[in-house]
Motif scaffolding. Structure first.
Motif, short mmCIF file in Angstrom:
data_model
loop_
_atom_site.label_atom_id
_atom_site.label_comp_id
_atom_site.label_asym_id
_atom_site.label_seq_id
_atom_site.Cartn_x
_atom_site.Cartn_y
_atom_site.Cartn_z
N LYS A 154 0.63 -1.17 0.28
CA LYS A 154 -0.12 -0.12 -0.07
C LYS A 154 0.99 1.15 0.03
N LEU A 155 1.93 1.25 0.89
CA LEU A 155 2.70 2.48 0.81
C LEU A 155 3.83 2.40 -0.12
N LYS A 156 4.19 1.28 -1.04
CA LYS A 156 5.15 0.97 -1.71
C LYS A 156 6.45 1.04 -1.31
N MET A 157 6.65 0.55 -0.23
CA MET A 157 7.79 0.73 0.67
C MET A 157 8.80 -0.56 0.41
N THR A 158 10.09 -0.33 -0.17
CA THR A 158 10.97 -1.30 -0.49
C THR A 158 12.22 -1.36 0.75
N HIS A 159 12.22 -0.35 1.13
CA HIS A 159 13.51 -0.32 2.22
C HIS A 159 13.57 0.70 3.17
N LEU A 160 14.04 0.50 4.32
CA LEU A 160 14.28 1.50 5.35
C LEU A 160 15.75 1.60 5.76
N LEU A 161 16.28 2.82 6.03
CA LEU A 161 17.71 3.00 6.34
C LEU A 161 17.76 3.60 7.71
N PHE A 162 18.70 3.12 8.64
CA PHE A 162 18.85 3.66 10.05
C PHE A 162 20.34 4.06 10.03
N VAL A 163 20.93 4.26 11.04
CA VAL A 163 22.06 4.74 11.15
C VAL A 163 23.23 3.82 10.64
N ASP A 164 23.01 2.52 10.73
CA ASP A 164 24.01 1.48 10.42
C ASP A 164 23.11 0.40 10.00
#
Length: 74
Positions: A34-44
């Protein structure tokens, strides 16, 4: 790696993933479609989301290989 360099390299990776996953062969994870989310990035950390089928995984692996070759990070 300084925070500015990290941001620049992750911006490149984000754009690469977005471009490659816009193909019709890529299938989103059911909870992320629904959000078309493929990735999430955090500090490391980097989290990649897709359905567990072979074409989707192949697309994400190609993105990581291109990023590795361009940046020298692995």
């Amino acid at each position: 790696m300084s925070p500015a360099l990290f941001l620049l390299s992750m911006e490149y990776l984000s754009r690469l993933v977005k471009r490659k996953t816009s193909s019709s062969d890529f299938n989103y994870h059911p909870k992320c479609e629904k959000l078309k989310m493929t990735h999430l990035l955090f500090v490391d950390d980097l989290m990649l989301f897709s359905r567990g089928d072979l074409p989707s995984i192949h697309i994400l692996m190609e993105c990581l290989k291109v990023f590795r070759d361009v940046s020298g990070l692995s």
